[in-house]
Design a protein around this motif. Structure first.
Motif, short mmCIF file in Angstrom:
data_model
loop_
_atom_site.label_atom_id
_atom_site.label_comp_id
_atom_site.label_asym_id
_atom_site.label_seq_id
_atom_site.Cartn_x
_atom_site.Cartn_y
_atom_site.Cartn_z
N MET A 3 0.82 -1.20 0.00
CA MET A 3 0.00 0.00 0.00
C MET A 3 0.86 1.26 0.00
SD MET A 3 -2.97 -0.93 2.72
CE MET A 3 -4.63 -1.12 2.12
N VAL A 4 1.89 1.28 0.83
CA VAL A 4 2.75 2.46 0.92
C VAL A 4 3.47 2.69 -0.41
CG1 VAL A 4 4.74 3.47 2.09
CG2 VAL A 4 3.04 2.22 3.40
N ARG A 5 3.88 1.60 -1.08
CA ARG A 5 4.55 1.73 -2.38
C ARG A 5 3.69 2.45 -3.39
NH1 ARG A 5 6.91 -3.54 -1.73
NH2 ARG A 5 5.12 -4.47 -2.77
N THR A 6 2.38 2.20 -3.35
CA THR A 6 1.49 2.83 -4.32
C THR A 6 1.15 4.27 -3.96
OG1 THR A 6 -0.47 1.99 -3.16
CG2 THR A 6 0.46 0.61 -4.89
N LEU A 7 1.38 4.67 -2.71
CA LEU A 7 1.01 6.02 -2.26
C LEU A 7 2.14 7.02 -2.36
CD1 LEU A 7 -1.12 5.16 0.92
CD2 LEU A 7 -1.96 5.99 -1.27
N ILE A 8 3.40 6.57 -2.28
CA ILE A 8 4.51 7.52 -2.26
C ILE A 8 4.66 8.21 -3.61
CG2 ILE A 8 5.76 6.33 -0.43
CD1 ILE A 8 7.49 5.02 -2.49
N ASP A 9 5.16 9.43 -3.58
CA ASP A 9 5.36 10.24 -4.78
C ASP A 9 6.68 9.84 -5.42
OD1 ASP A 9 5.57 12.11 -6.73
OD2 ASP A 9 5.47 13.86 -5.42
N GLN A 14 11.23 8.66 -2.32
CA GLN A 14 10.79 7.91 -1.13
C GLN A 14 10.88 8.71 0.17
OE1 GLN A 14 13.05 4.28 -0.95
NE2 GLN A 14 12.11 3.41 -2.77
N LYS A 15 11.03 10.02 0.08
CA LYS A 15 11.18 10.82 1.30
C LYS A 15 9.84 11.12 1.98
CE LYS A 15 15.48 13.05 -0.15
NZ LYS A 15 16.18 14.32 -0.46
N ASP A 16 8.72 10.73 1.35
CA ASP A 16 7.41 11.00 1.94
C ASP A 16 6.72 9.73 2.44
OD1 ASP A 16 7.12 10.00 -0.62
OD2 ASP A 16 5.22 11.01 -0.96
N TRP A 17 7.48 8.63 2.58
CA TRP A 17 6.83 7.37 2.97
C TRP A 17 6.20 7.47 4.35
CZ3 TRP A 17 7.97 4.58 7.30
CH2 TRP A 17 9.16 4.90 7.97
N ASP A 18 6.84 8.21 5.28
CA ASP A 18 6.29 8.32 6.63
C ASP A 18 5.01 9.17 6.65
OD1 ASP A 18 7.92 10.45 5.87
OD2 ASP A 18 8.26 11.06 7.94
N GLU A 19 4.88 10.09 5.67
CA GLU A 19 3.67 10.91 5.59
C GLU A 19 2.48 10.09 5.10
OE1 GLU A 19 4.53 14.23 3.10
OE2 GLU A 19 6.39 14.74 4.15
N LYS A 125 18.51 -0.43 -6.49
CA LYS A 125 18.95 0.90 -6.83
C LYS A 125 19.61 1.56 -5.62
CE LYS A 125 15.32 1.45 -10.29
NZ LYS A 125 14.80 0.09 -10.16
N LYS A 126 20.73 2.18 -5.85
CA LYS A 126 21.48 2.81 -4.77
C LYS A 126 20.74 4.04 -4.25
CE LYS A 126 26.11 4.51 -3.66
NZ LYS A 126 27.47 4.79 -4.18
N GLY A 127 20.66 4.15 -2.93
CA GLY A 127 20.07 5.33 -2.31
C GLY A 127 18.58 5.23 -2.04
N VAL A 128 17.93 4.11 -2.43
CA VAL A 128 16.50 3.95 -2.17
C VAL A 128 16.26 2.63 -1.45
CG1 VAL A 128 15.79 5.34 -4.15
CG2 VAL A 128 16.12 2.90 -4.44
#
Length: 200
Positions: A3-9, A14-19, A125-128
């Motif tokens: 679910m979170v994967r589909t909501l993040i921008d 991936q910096k908005d996953w906690d939001e 992928k590096k950094g994610v």
């Protein structure tokens, strides 16, 4: 996590996953689970969660319910007992259904030439965070079926083909892009080279 994967921008790396986490958890806890037939909130709390629509349109309470003088703890205990009984019965039925579905799907659902498919992306992928990365890319066009489990796929007409195993593919159900294989069949001379002697 799905679910979170589909909501993040995708543009925010991936910096908005906690939001997005509270929205994903609210959706999960208030959704009826197929295996139990109940929501996680009802299983844990003995009541459904208050959703935004419930705040806008509060449920009407009857006079009998308002005047009912019962012990809350006893009522909650009885409610949870009934919910868990229903869930246990539903789980038994779900187990039989899942066994039947698994046996039916053990035979491969073969992809045909001309079908569009998703490809499982196994590269890190590096950094994610790999847990938050969308794990499917495409769509790809099936250009050849080399065997029952090996396919050659291509993302575009000029892209480099890939040979992949069946396990890394799943059917694409969106709007299909242009199928260049059809245009080749209707115009077989499209890519045929003209001999030099006819050009002189």
């Amino acid at each position: 996590m799905s679910m979170v994967r589909t909501l993040i921008d995708p543009g925010r790396q991936q910096k908005d996953w906690d939001e997005q986490l509270p929205f994903a958890m609210l959706a999960y806890r208030s959704s009826i689970q197929e295996s139990t037939g109940e929501t996680p909130a009802m299983m844990m709390l003995g009541r459904e969660l208050s959703l935004p629509v419930d705040v806008m349109i509060p449920p009407q309470q009857s006079v009998d319910e308002r005047n009912k003088d019962t012990d809350y703890a006893e009522e909650l205990r009885n409610r949870l007992h009934d919910v868990h009984d229903r869930a246990r019965n539903k789980l038994k039925l779900s187990g039989v259904k899942q066994t039947r579905t698994y046996d039916r799907n053990t035979e491969l659902n073969k992809h045909n030439v001309g079908d569009w498919v998703w490809l499982s992306d196994l590269q890190r992928k590096k950094g994610v965070c790999p847990k938050l990365v969308f794990k499917w890319e495409g769509p790809y066009l099936v250009t050849h079926r080399l065997s029952d489990v090996v396919y050659r796929i291509q993302k575009s007409e000029k892209a480099k083909p890939k040979v992949v195993h069946y396990d890394r593919l799943k059917a694409y159900n969106g709007e299909a892009p242009r199928n260049w294989l059809n245009s080749r069949r209707t115009n077989p001379n499209r890519n045929r080279r003209i001999p030099q002697r006819y050009l002189e």
